[in-house]
Design a protein around this motif. Structure first.
Motif, short mmCIF file in Angstrom:
data_model
loop_
_atom_site.label_atom_id
_atom_site.label_comp_id
_atom_site.label_asym_id
_atom_site.label_seq_id
_atom_site.Cartn_x
_atom_site.Cartn_y
_atom_site.Cartn_z
N ASP A 137 13.33 -16.38 38.92
CA ASP A 137 14.27 -15.39 38.39
C ASP A 137 14.78 -15.70 36.99
N ALA A 138 14.60 -16.95 36.55
CA ALA A 138 15.16 -17.33 35.24
C ALA A 138 14.31 -18.42 34.59
N ALA A 139 14.30 -18.42 33.27
CA ALA A 139 13.60 -19.46 32.53
C ALA A 139 14.39 -20.76 32.60
N PRO A 140 13.71 -21.89 32.56
CA PRO A 140 14.40 -23.19 32.58
C PRO A 140 15.25 -23.39 31.33
N SER A 141 15.96 -24.50 31.30
CA SER A 141 16.81 -24.83 30.15
C SER A 141 15.94 -25.19 28.95
N ASP A 142 16.55 -25.11 27.78
CA ASP A 142 15.84 -25.50 26.56
C ASP A 142 15.42 -26.96 26.62
N GLN A 143 16.22 -27.79 27.30
CA GLN A 143 15.90 -29.20 27.43
C GLN A 143 14.61 -29.41 28.25
N GLU A 144 14.43 -28.58 29.29
CA GLU A 144 13.22 -28.68 30.10
C GLU A 144 11.99 -28.28 29.31
N PHE A 145 12.12 -27.24 28.49
CA PHE A 145 10.99 -26.85 27.65
C PHE A 145 10.65 -27.96 26.65
N ALA A 146 11.69 -28.55 26.06
CA ALA A 146 11.48 -29.60 25.07
C ALA A 146 10.83 -30.83 25.69
N ALA A 147 11.15 -31.09 26.95
CA ALA A 147 10.63 -32.29 27.62
C ALA A 147 9.25 -32.07 28.24
N SER A 148 8.82 -30.82 28.33
CA SER A 148 7.54 -30.52 28.99
C SER A 148 6.38 -31.18 28.26
N GLU A 149 5.49 -31.79 29.04
CA GLU A 149 4.29 -32.42 28.49
C GLU A 149 3.03 -31.65 28.85
N ILE A 150 3.20 -30.41 29.29
CA ILE A 150 2.04 -29.59 29.64
C ILE A 150 1.39 -29.07 28.37
N ASN A 151 0.13 -29.41 28.19
CA ASN A 151 -0.61 -28.94 27.01
C ASN A 151 -1.75 -28.02 27.39
N LYS A 152 -2.34 -28.26 28.55
CA LYS A 152 -3.45 -27.43 29.00
C LYS A 152 -3.27 -27.10 30.47
N ILE A 153 -3.56 -25.86 30.84
CA ILE A 153 -3.45 -25.41 32.23
C ILE A 153 -4.87 -25.08 32.70
N GLY A 154 -5.43 -25.95 33.51
CA GLY A 154 -6.80 -25.73 33.96
C GLY A 154 -7.02 -26.27 35.35
N TRP A 155 -7.98 -27.17 35.47
CA TRP A 155 -8.35 -27.76 36.74
C TRP A 155 -7.28 -28.74 37.19
N ALA A 156 -6.73 -28.54 38.37
CA ALA A 156 -5.75 -29.45 38.94
C ALA A 156 -6.46 -30.43 39.86
N VAL A 157 -6.39 -31.70 39.54
CA VAL A 157 -7.09 -32.71 40.35
C VAL A 157 -6.34 -33.03 41.63
N ASN A 158 -5.05 -32.67 41.68
CA ASN A 158 -4.26 -32.85 42.90
C ASN A 158 -3.07 -31.89 42.86
N GLU A 159 -2.27 -31.91 43.90
CA GLU A 159 -1.16 -30.96 44.04
C GLU A 159 -0.12 -31.10 42.92
N SER A 160 0.06 -32.31 42.42
CA SER A 160 1.10 -32.53 41.42
C SER A 160 0.62 -32.28 39.99
N ALA A 161 -0.66 -32.05 39.80
CA ALA A 161 -1.20 -31.80 38.47
C ALA A 161 -0.72 -30.45 37.95
N ASN A 162 -0.90 -30.23 36.66
CA ASN A 162 -0.36 -29.03 36.02
C ASN A 162 -1.28 -27.82 36.06
N GLY A 163 -2.48 -27.98 36.57
CA GLY A 163 -3.46 -26.91 36.53
C GLY A 163 -3.16 -25.75 37.46
#
Length: 234
Positions: A137-163
């Motif tokens: 329902d809402a976008a995260p905080s600006d701090q969460e965006f700044a801290a995000s290390e997601i650069n590519k969204i693709g193949w997820a090798v496991n449940e915790s991966a970003n893909g």
């Protein structure tokens, strides 16, 4: 009388076939329309690409990148150096589909070396939220965006991966991860949420055939145009 009966029978068979076909098509998209989001169905990627030289009717080659702009649903192809020079380092796109079967997705981020827009002025960022799209329902905080290390969204090798999908090395088939949503801070500063749903034509619930037509991307998104972080779509 027999001729009339035969004609009637043929008509009934055709109606049943059409009805079944329509029901199957409807089922594939059921629940994806919410009246606020934009649903993109079967957007054709580089269907001439192939990972194998043995693919019928194709030669082995990479998949051309394309960019996508949320505001007007524009698909921008990057076929050559001129296209790259014209589009990549601009803020005129929101996400890029790259890699095998156009399955690797980037937001427009000029500071990341391997981003299609590297060297540009766009400063997009993305946060993964493991919740159903409708419940974000809402976008995260600006701090969460700044801290995000997601650069590519693709193949997820496991449940915790970003893909956004799992990939079987046995069947060589992609399976989209359910209840995974990406919230993006766009180049213009607005917020959007995105669900990547399928890479196979017709949005089939399961794929068992390695030669099922792909890439045909199905995804949906919502952009909050008033600049707030409100992403409610239900």
């Amino acid at each position: 009388m027999k001729i009339i009966n035969i004609q009637l029978l043929v008509l009934l068979v055709l109606l049943v076939i059409t009805s079944c076909s329509n029901n199957e098509e409807g089922d594939a998209w059921e629940g994806l329309e919410d009246g606020k989001s934009t649903l993109i169905r079967d957007l054709a990627g580089d269907t001439n690409g192939s990972m194998s030289g043995q693919t019928p009717g194709k030669t082995k080659k990479g998949f051309d990148t394309f960019l996508f702009r949320f505001s007007d649903r524009r698909q921008i192809w990057i076929r050559n150096a001129a296209d790259s020079a014209q589009y990549l380092k601009t803020k005129d796109w929101d996400i890029a589909f790259t890699g095998p079967y156009n399955s690797e997705v980037y937001v427009n981020k000029g500071s990341y070396e391997f981003n299609p827009g590297y060297g540009g002025t766009a400063t997009s960022s993305v946060v993964k939220i493991d919740k159903p799209y409708a419940e974000v329902d809402a976008a995260p905080s600006d701090q969460e965006f700044a801290a995000s290390e997601i650069n590519k969204i693709g193949w997820a090798v496991n449940e915790s991966a970003n893909g956004w999908f799992f990939y079987s090395l046995d069947s060589h088939i992609m399976i989209a991860i359910k209840n995974r949503t990406y919230v993006i801070q766009l180049p213009d500063g607005k917020y959007a949420k995105l669900e990547l749903i399928n890479a196979y034509q017709g949005n089939p619930p399961t794929v068992t055939n390695l030669n099922w037509p792909a890439p045909y991307l199905t995804f949906r998104y919502f952009v909050q145009t008033d600049g707030s972080k409100n992403l409610k779509t239900k």
